[in-house]
Design an enzyme around this catalytic site. Structure first.
Site, PDB file in Angstrom:
ATOM      1  N   LYS A  93       0.818  -1.224   0.000  1.00  0.00           N
ATOM      2  CA  LYS A  93       0.000   0.000   0.000  1.00  0.00           C
ATOM      3  C   LYS A  93       0.846   1.266   0.000  1.00  0.00           C
ATOM      4  CE  LYS A  93      -0.808   1.282   4.863  1.00  0.00           C
ATOM      5  NZ  LYS A  93      -0.326   0.236   5.776  1.00  0.00           N
ATOM      6  N   HIS A 221       1.835  -3.968  14.846  1.00  0.00           N
ATOM      7  CA  HIS A 221       2.357  -2.826  14.096  1.00  0.00           C
ATOM      8  C   HIS A 221       2.514  -1.683  15.091  1.00  0.00           C
ATOM      9  CE1 HIS A 221       3.131   0.188  11.125  1.00  0.00           C
ATOM     10  NE2 HIS A 221       2.868  -0.606  10.104  1.00  0.00           N
ATOM     11  N   GLU A 301       6.891  -6.264   7.964  1.00  0.00           N
ATOM     12  CA  GLU A 301       6.084  -5.686   6.879  1.00  0.00           C
ATOM     13  C   GLU A 301       6.497  -4.245   6.606  1.00  0.00           C
ATOM     14  OE1 GLU A 301       2.290  -5.951   8.729  1.00  0.00           O
ATOM     15  OE2 GLU A 301       2.121  -8.114   8.520  1.00  0.00           O
TER      16      GLU A 301
HETATM   17  C1  LIG Z   1       0.754   0.286   6.512  1.00  0.00           C
HETATM   18  C2  LIG Z   1       1.126  -1.032   7.048  1.00  0.00           C
HETATM   19  C3  LIG Z   1       2.463  -1.454   6.989  1.00  0.00           C
HETATM   20  C4  LIG Z   1       3.586  -0.589   6.496  1.00  0.00           C
HETATM   21  O1  LIG Z   1       3.896   0.409   7.412  1.00  0.00           O
HETATM   22  P1  LIG Z   1       5.216   1.307   7.234  1.00  0.00           P
HETATM   23  O2  LIG Z   1       5.112   2.263   8.350  1.00  0.00           O
HETATM   24  O3  LIG Z   1       5.133   1.952   5.895  1.00  0.00           O
HETATM   25  O4  LIG Z   1       6.380   0.409   7.355  1.00  0.00           O
HETATM   26  C5  LIG Z   1       2.734  -2.728   7.433  1.00  0.00           C
HETATM   27  N1  LIG Z   1       1.771  -3.538   7.929  1.00  0.00           N
HETATM   28  C6  LIG Z   1       0.479  -3.159   7.997  1.00  0.00           C
HETATM   29  C7  LIG Z   1      -0.519  -4.100   8.539  1.00  0.00           C
HETATM   30  C8  LIG Z   1       0.118  -1.878   7.585  1.00  0.00           C
HETATM   31  O5  LIG Z   1      -1.168  -1.498   7.695  1.00  0.00           O
END
Ligand SMILES: *Cc1c(COP(=O)(O)O)cnc(C)c1O
Length: 429
Positions: A93, A221, A301
């Site tokens: 994304k 996260h 991620e």
């Molecule tokens: C947006 C998102 C990410 C990526 O986050 P960054 O801050 O760009 O590293 C990873 N995992 C999930 C579930 C997300 O929603």
């Protein structure tokens, strides 16, 4: 007022720097949509050579990105070096650019997809379903069915209703329990929307056992644009407690997913990746010592981390206004804005700062920079110091690869910014 660049541009192209002319993308990269920005091109040489080559083209006026695929490759190499135990799954994304996804696929990354569209894109690049995690805890039924049909098994959940849905629509899924992390220091808090409270974890695990859903691991996260190294360490410890709860129920979990939130290179005021990596390595080794947890695979991620520094955005000054007052001050109007690539100011709380494409030694004046639409929310920089700019001058914003083009709109009839690739590592082109 002298309209620098406009007459010269229309009259014919100026000579570009050596080796920096713009070329068609090779045929193998041209199939289908050439990216969010339309018909992309590439330039040999560095990002700054590409910037110069593009603005030297006849009639050059439209805003454009230069994307250095080599920078993505360097970030990948750094990850492998500093977090060897953690396999990165790129969060699509953040920047679903086709060549970025192709390159990361080629480098061996996995992918974090959050919708049918993202799954289609990544699988369409030939990425095996095992290299994908469907990392959205609240999935529409049709998207979940699509994941099942395509063999994407790894997916997150954080509530009981989702477990019922998974059992019904994708009984072969390997479910990952997403828990809340302390994201209070992050620029974008995700815990307001997702993540099971730690004390809810045992009941969710019991429900999964009762439903026959295969829970394989834990994810979290810490928030996007995380400003606290400790948040990662703390979350790893919380995850370990869920592993313990699972063990008490006879479940042997095999996956730890430490999520996203890693800083982009070159970000002002962000965390330093090397020291964050050291904290995270230590936390993983402490709470999941390799001897006792050799069966646990660790993934992450990262989104912003791979792409932020790889994209620079050049915008053209299309109009200006001298502000009445004692001291001279200027308002500049440029051709990408908050409804376009600079949506990152609103959604991602970024504060992009410009530099002059052709720097000069000149007195600085109070300056604001505005996007092209009719709306006054469309302000890119409300108070800065710039030399006096002329209409036709170019400003460059670096570190514009994360959460920019992917959420840009065409509000008010303005096009998305164009895109030129360079490849300073010979990574792909
Ligand atoms: C947006 C998102 C990410 C990526 O986050 P960054 O801050 O760009 O590293 C990873 N995992 C999930 C579930 C997300 O929603």
């Amino acid at each position: 007022m002298h309209l620098t660049g406009i007459d010269e541009g229309a009259a014919g192209s100026k000579p570009a720097g050596k080796g920096a002319q713009l070329l068609e993308l090779p045929a193998r990269f041209r199939d289908g949509d050439a990216g969010a920005a339309g018909a992309a091109r590439y330039a040999r040489g560095s990002a700054s050579e590409a910037l110069q080559a593009k603005v030297a083209q006849a009639g050059a006026e439209d805003a454009f990105f230069v994307a250095d695929l080599g920078e993505v490759k360097r970030q990948f190499a750094q990850w492998t070096q500093l977090l060897p135990r953690v396999q990165p799954f790129f969060a699509v994304k953040c920047n679903p650019d086709r060549l970025v996804v192709k390159l990361l696929a080629q480098l061996g990354a996995g992918f974090d997809c959050a919708s049918k569209g993202e799954l289609e894109q990544v699988l369409g690049e030939g990425v095996a379903a095992e290299r994908v995690i469907y990392a959205h805890p609240c999935k529409p039924a049709s998207h979940l069915r699509y994941a099942a049909a395509r063999g994407v098994e790894l997916m997150t959940f954080d509530n009981g209703d989702e477990l019922h849905k998974i059992r019904q629509l994708h009984p072969g899924a390997k479910a990952v329990l997403r828990i809340l992390a302390d994201d209070s220091s992050a620029r974008c808090r995700l815990g307001l929307k997702f993540g099971a409270a730690p004390d809810a974890a045992p009941a969710l695990l019991r429900l999964a056992v009762r439903l026959g859903v295969d829970v394989v691991g834990v994810s979290f996260h810490v928030g996007s644009g995380c400003q606290s190294e400790a948040a990662f360490g703390d979350a790893v410890e919380r995850a370990r407690r869920v592993f313990d709860s699972a063990a008490a129920l006879g479940l042997r979990l095999t996956l730890l997913d430490v999520g996203g939130g890693f800083p982009g290179a070159g970000e002002l005021g962000g965390l330093d990746f090397a020291s964050l990596a050291a904290v995270l390595r230590a936390a993983i080794d402490r709470h999941f010592p390799p001897a006792a947890y050799a069966h646990v695979r660790v993934i992450a991620e990262p989104g912003r981390y791979f792409v932020a520094s790889a994209f620079s955005l050049a915008v053209n000054v299309v109009a200006r206004r001298r502000v009445e007052g004692a001291a001279p001050a200027f308002m500049y109007y440029v051709n990408d804005g908050v409804y376009g690539s600079f949506n990152c100011i609103v959604f991602d709380h970024q504060r992009p700062r410009p530099r002059l494409l052709s720097p000069r030694d000149a007195p600085l004046f109070a300056s604001s920079v505005w996007g092209p639409t009719c709306d006054s929310i469309d302000c890119i920089m409300s108070d800065g110091q710039l030399p006096e700019l002329q209409i036709g001058d170019w400003l460059v914003f670096d570190n514009m690869g994360a959460y920019t083009l992917c959420a840009a709109s065409r509000f008010n009839g303005f096009n998305l910014s164009d895109l030129v690739y360079v490849d300073t590592e010979g990574a792909l082109l």
